[in-house]
Motif scaffolding. Sequence first.
Motif, mmCIF file in Angstrom:
data_model
loop_
_atom_site.group_PDB
_atom_site.id
_atom_site.type_symbol
_atom_site.label_atom_id
_atom_site.label_comp_id
_atom_site.label_asym_id
_atom_site.label_seq_id
_atom_site.Cartn_x
_atom_site.Cartn_y
_atom_site.Cartn_z
ATOM 1 N N TRP A 3 0.591 -0.993 -0.304
ATOM 2 C CA TRP A 3 0.229 0.274 -0.001
ATOM 3 C C TRP A 3 0.764 1.539 0.038
ATOM 4 O O TRP A 3 2.121 1.882 0.295
ATOM 5 N N THR A 4 0.656 2.203 -0.534
ATOM 6 C CA THR A 4 1.047 3.141 -0.434
ATOM 7 C C THR A 4 0.392 4.287 0.697
ATOM 8 O O THR A 4 -0.641 4.387 0.402
ATOM 9 N N LYS A 5 1.091 4.989 1.752
ATOM 10 C CA LYS A 5 1.039 6.035 2.303
ATOM 11 C C LYS A 5 1.706 7.728 1.921
ATOM 12 O O LYS A 5 2.467 7.816 1.866
ATOM 13 N N ILE A 67 -3.088 3.434 0.086
ATOM 14 C CA ILE A 67 -4.051 3.813 -0.929
ATOM 15 C C ILE A 67 -3.378 2.368 -1.755
ATOM 16 O O ILE A 67 -2.357 2.449 -1.847
ATOM 17 N N ASP A 68 -4.374 1.641 -3.164
ATOM 18 C CA ASP A 68 -3.651 0.052 -3.264
ATOM 19 C C ASP A 68 -3.697 1.099 -5.013
ATOM 20 O O ASP A 68 -3.247 2.164 -5.479
ATOM 21 N N ASP A 69 -3.201 -0.198 -5.569
ATOM 22 C CA ASP A 69 -2.489 0.290 -7.129
ATOM 23 C C ASP A 69 -3.573 0.511 -7.956
ATOM 24 O O ASP A 69 -3.641 0.893 -9.223
ATOM 25 N N SER A 70 -4.983 0.448 -7.472
ATOM 26 C CA SER A 70 -6.021 0.989 -8.599
ATOM 27 C C SER A 70 -5.382 2.443 -8.857
ATOM 28 O O SER A 70 -6.520 3.036 -9.307
ATOM 29 N N PHE A 71 -5.284 3.382 -7.652
ATOM 30 C CA PHE A 71 -4.883 5.103 -7.600
ATOM 31 C C PHE A 71 -3.276 5.106 -8.571
ATOM 32 O O PHE A 71 -3.133 4.454 -8.211
ATOM 33 N N ASP A 72 -3.964 6.304 -9.253
ATOM 34 C CA ASP A 72 -2.906 6.692 -10.255
ATOM 35 C C ASP A 72 -2.556 8.004 -8.750
ATOM 36 O O ASP A 72 -3.004 8.797 -9.040
ATOM 37 N N VAL A 73 -0.925 7.439 -8.478
ATOM 38 C CA VAL A 73 -0.348 8.502 -7.440
ATOM 39 C C VAL A 73 0.190 9.867 -8.084
ATOM 40 O O VAL A 73 -0.511 10.808 -7.311
ATOM 41 N N ASP A 74 0.511 10.285 -8.453
ATOM 42 C CA ASP A 74 0.575 11.336 -9.403
ATOM 43 C C ASP A 74 -0.808 11.788 -9.878
ATOM 44 O O ASP A 74 -0.452 13.363 -9.220
ATOM 45 N N LYS A 77 -1.712 13.176 -6.101
ATOM 46 C CA LYS A 77 -1.350 14.508 -5.583
ATOM 47 C C LYS A 77 -1.184 15.410 -5.922
ATOM 48 O O LYS A 77 -2.018 16.656 -5.792
ATOM 49 N N ALA A 78 -1.692 15.850 -7.535
ATOM 50 C CA ALA A 78 -1.912 16.715 -8.488
ATOM 51 C C ALA A 78 -3.140 17.344 -8.025
ATOM 52 O O ALA A 78 -3.599 18.455 -7.862
ATOM 53 N N ASP A 79 -4.115 16.172 -8.014
ATOM 54 C CA ASP A 79 -5.335 16.714 -7.367
ATOM 55 C C ASP A 79 -5.978 17.213 -5.771
ATOM 56 O O ASP A 79 -6.524 18.193 -5.493
ATOM 57 N N ILE A 80 -4.764 17.071 -5.616
ATOM 58 C CA ILE A 80 -4.614 17.830 -3.741
ATOM 59 C C ILE A 80 -4.543 18.888 -3.870
ATOM 60 O O ILE A 80 -4.839 19.935 -3.044
ATOM 61 N N THR A 95 1.270 23.948 4.409
ATOM 62 C CA THR A 95 2.560 23.598 3.770
ATOM 63 C C THR A 95 1.873 22.892 2.367
ATOM 64 O O THR A 95 2.667 23.600 1.326
ATOM 65 N N LYS A 96 1.541 22.184 2.034
ATOM 66 C CA LYS A 96 0.526 21.585 1.291
ATOM 67 C C LYS A 96 1.317 20.120 0.585
ATOM 68 O O LYS A 96 1.365 19.338 -0.478
ATOM 69 N N ASN A 97 2.804 20.501 1.893
ATOM 70 C CA ASN A 97 3.722 18.769 1.159
ATOM 71 C C ASN A 97 3.314 17.675 0.912
ATOM 72 O O ASN A 97 1.958 17.398 2.024
ATOM 73 N N ILE A 98 3.652 16.564 0.373
ATOM 74 C CA ILE A 98 2.697 15.338 0.499
ATOM 75 C C ILE A 98 3.683 14.563 0.607
ATOM 76 O O ILE A 98 4.840 15.230 -0.400
ATOM 77 N N THR A 99 3.719 13.810 1.031
ATOM 78 C CA THR A 99 4.691 12.460 1.437
ATOM 79 C C THR A 99 4.132 11.239 1.317
ATOM 80 O O THR A 99 2.972 10.934 1.400
#
Length: 143
Positions: A3-5, A67-74, A77-80, A95-99
């Motif tokens: 999973w991606t955190k 999130i699992d691999d059904s989401f496009d992480v990039d 992130k852009a939507d957020i 800060t809107k910093n995303i890790t």
Amino acid sequence: MVWTKLTVDTTVEAVDILSAFLDDLGVEGIMIEDNVPLTEEDKKAMFVDIPLVEGEDDGTAKVSCFIDDSFDVDTLKADIVAELTRLEEFLPVGTKNITLGNTEDKDWINNWKQFFKPFRLYDNIVIKPTWEELLMFRMVIWW
């Protein structure tokens, strides 16, 4: 499964709106970390099995989700970032910093077990989780 955190550094004021936004995108299991002190009434209404972290409320917060691999992480992130930029007109968003980080299912499946250890209820009754070993000592009294 890996999973991606995804963690967003934001403010306490933006937490609810950002959480609702992620929910609308289909993200489930949102976790919020802040230092807002709870009232006694809040504490009584909650079921909490871990100690609450208390600190000085500095107005910052972290919103995380797995999130699992059904989401496009990039894309996510852009939507957020776009949503936080839009919200900046109305309230502070931080800060809107995303890790990003990764974790595996196996971590979740077994990590909680470390907090449950055998304990003696009475002299002759011991409560023991099945995954723990119990060291038995027999006391012999010589007369």
